[in-house]
Design an enzyme around this catalytic site. Structure first.
Site, PDB file in Angstrom:
ATOM      1  N   LYS A   9       0.637  -1.104  -0.219  1.00  0.00           N
ATOM      2  CA  LYS A   9      -0.105  -0.051   0.019  1.00  0.00           C
ATOM      3  C   LYS A   9       0.897   1.223   0.119  1.00  0.00           C
ATOM      4  O   LYS A   9       0.631   2.163  -0.669  1.00  0.00           O
ATOM      5  CB  LYS A   9      -1.085   0.009   1.250  1.00  0.00           C
ATOM      6  CG  LYS A   9      -2.245  -1.036   1.064  1.00  0.00           C
ATOM      7  CD  LYS A   9      -2.982  -1.450   2.380  1.00  0.00           C
ATOM      8  CE  LYS A   9      -3.792  -2.555   1.924  1.00  0.00           C
ATOM      9  NZ  LYS A   9      -4.811  -2.934   3.096  1.00  0.00           N
TER      10      LYS A   9
ATOM     11  N   GLN B  71      -4.703  -1.466   9.283  1.00  0.00           N
ATOM     12  CA  GLN B  71      -4.659  -2.771   8.591  1.00  0.00           C
ATOM     13  C   GLN B  71      -5.030  -3.877   9.445  1.00  0.00           C
ATOM     14  O   GLN B  71      -4.905  -3.917  10.850  1.00  0.00           O
ATOM     15  CB  GLN B  71      -3.102  -3.357   8.299  1.00  0.00           C
ATOM     16  CG  GLN B  71      -3.003  -4.473   7.474  1.00  0.00           C
ATOM     17  CD  GLN B  71      -3.444  -4.512   5.985  1.00  0.00           C
ATOM     18  OE1 GLN B  71      -3.694  -3.394   5.352  1.00  0.00           O
ATOM     19  NE2 GLN B  71      -3.756  -5.718   5.699  1.00  0.00           N
TER      20      GLN B  71
ATOM     21  N   ASP C 226     -11.070   2.556   3.310  1.00  0.00           N
ATOM     22  CA  ASP C 226     -11.454   0.974   3.250  1.00  0.00           C
ATOM     23  C   ASP C 226     -12.904   0.945   3.040  1.00  0.00           C
ATOM     24  O   ASP C 226     -13.233  -0.118   2.743  1.00  0.00           O
ATOM     25  CB  ASP C 226     -10.916   0.397   4.511  1.00  0.00           C
ATOM     26  CG  ASP C 226      -9.538  -0.356   4.180  1.00  0.00           C
ATOM     27  OD1 ASP C 226      -9.115  -0.759   3.491  1.00  0.00           O
ATOM     28  OD2 ASP C 226      -8.888  -0.376   5.548  1.00  0.00           O
TER      29      ASP C 226
HETATM   30  N1  GUN Z   1      -6.903  -7.023   5.752  1.00  0.00           N
HETATM   31  C1  GUN Z   1      -7.240  -7.848   4.846  1.00  0.00           C
HETATM   32  N2  GUN Z   1      -7.613  -7.005   3.675  1.00  0.00           N
HETATM   33  C2  GUN Z   1      -7.609  -5.600   4.225  1.00  0.00           C
HETATM   34  C3  GUN Z   1      -8.468  -4.344   3.631  1.00  0.00           C
HETATM   35  O1  GUN Z   1      -8.451  -4.294   2.363  1.00  0.00           O
HETATM   36  N3  GUN Z   1      -8.016  -3.310   4.513  1.00  0.00           N
HETATM   37  C4  GUN Z   1      -7.621  -3.702   5.612  1.00  0.00           C
HETATM   38  N4  GUN Z   1      -7.636  -2.360   6.563  1.00  0.00           N
HETATM   39  N5  GUN Z   1      -7.134  -4.651   6.258  1.00  0.00           N
HETATM   40  C5  GUN Z   1      -7.145  -5.781   5.490  1.00  0.00           C
END
Ligand code: GUN
Length: 285
Positions: A53, A97, A120
């Site tokens: 990311k 996350q 998200d």
């Molecule tokens: N953990 C697995 N996929 C995601 C996601 O798309 N966003 C976040 N914040 N955590 C994750």
């Protein structure tokens, strides 16, 4: 006839390039788009995702602020950081996350993130907006699914769409986004009867069950578009999706591979949401 293989990697690069272009326009207006990325603990998969990311931010000329907190971080410490990031004028998006260490209640954390920074699209306010078809953030993976379908040249309007899987993060929102595009949507799941028959009538099938070979050739209409959200490992340890790719591609019109299909789209759509956040917070269309 073999199906068109939908190149999610290439499409994700196109979307990141669009975000880069938007970031340039925002910077010309004096706005520096900025994402705060929060990682708590030592989950190695999470660390890889978070690094990807941050790399995508760099590519898109979006500033990223990195917060790496220890495994024993308390819930109130994390909530305090979120409060600070909510208040910061320089931060447009906040990404915490998941999963979080067990002493922290994920629901509380999701609720604490200001809905206008929730890139998200996990906050119930934004989830609700997806259901009512409003503007704003779209959940990243389902939004990536829609982009893959559209950029294959398919107009979803009036098409019979089947979503297999009813999770809160993929199946349900994917169904809502397909409906917002005027698709006729059926959701199937583990208790569905006549799934093969329902799928056989579909122009578009989105598969998100987390189970290998959920969709097989006999279930697919000639020329259908198949989007595989699955990410599994088979007995040989090879990455594979939820679709029997080798056989289904013989009848499908277009199909996403795993890896290289939906996977890269999630982060690209996150970048798009960061741009949306920066625009919304600065009253830019
Ligand atoms: N953990 C697995 N996929 C995601 C996601 O798309 N966003 C976040 N914040 N955590 C994750």
């Amino acid at each position: 006839m073999s199906a068109q293989i939908i190149d999610g990697k290439a499409i994700s690069v196109d979307i990141k390039n669009e975000a880069l272009e938007d970031a340039k326009i925002l910077r010309e207006k004096g706005v520096e788009p900025c994402l705060a990325v929060v990682l708590v603990g030592n989950n190695s998969a999470s660390r890889v995702y978070v690094n990807n990311k941050k790399k995508a931010c760099e590519y898109c000329n979006i500033k990223s602020l990195s917060y790496e907190l220890p495994e024993d971080t308390t819930e109130s410490e994390l909530l305090e950081l979120i409060d600070e990031l909510n208040k910061s004028k320089n931060v447009n998006g906040i990404l915490v996350q998941l999963p979080l260490p067990k002493q922290i209640d994920e629901t509380k954390v999701i609720l604490a993130i200001s809905p206008d920074k929730d890139v998200d699209c996990f906050h119930p306010y934004n989830v609700g907006a997806v259901f009512t078809g409003g503007k704003g953030f779209k959940p990243c993976t389902p939004a990536g699914v829609i982009e893959l379908i559209k950029r294959t040249g398919c107009d979803i309007s009036g098409k019979n769409c089947v979503v297999i899987g009813r999770s809160n993060i993929v199946g349900k929102p994917a169904a809502m986004l397909l409906m917002a595009e005027n698709g006729t949507v059926t959701i199937c799941h583990s208790k569905t009867k006549n799934m093969a028959e329902i799928c056989k009538n579909a122009d578009i099938i989105v598969v998100a069950t987390g189970k290998i070979n959920t969709l097989t050739k006999d279930m697919v209409k000639e020329g259908a578009i198949i989007i595989d959200v699955g990410m599994n490992r088979n007995e040989e340890g090879k990455l594979c999706g939820d679709v029997d790719f080798e056989n289904v591609k013989e009848v499908a019109g277009a199909i996403t591979p795993v890896p290289g299909g939906v996977g890269p789209m999630t982060i690209a759509m996150l970048m798009k949401n960061c741009i949306t956040a920066a625009k919304m917070q600065n009253g830019i269309e």
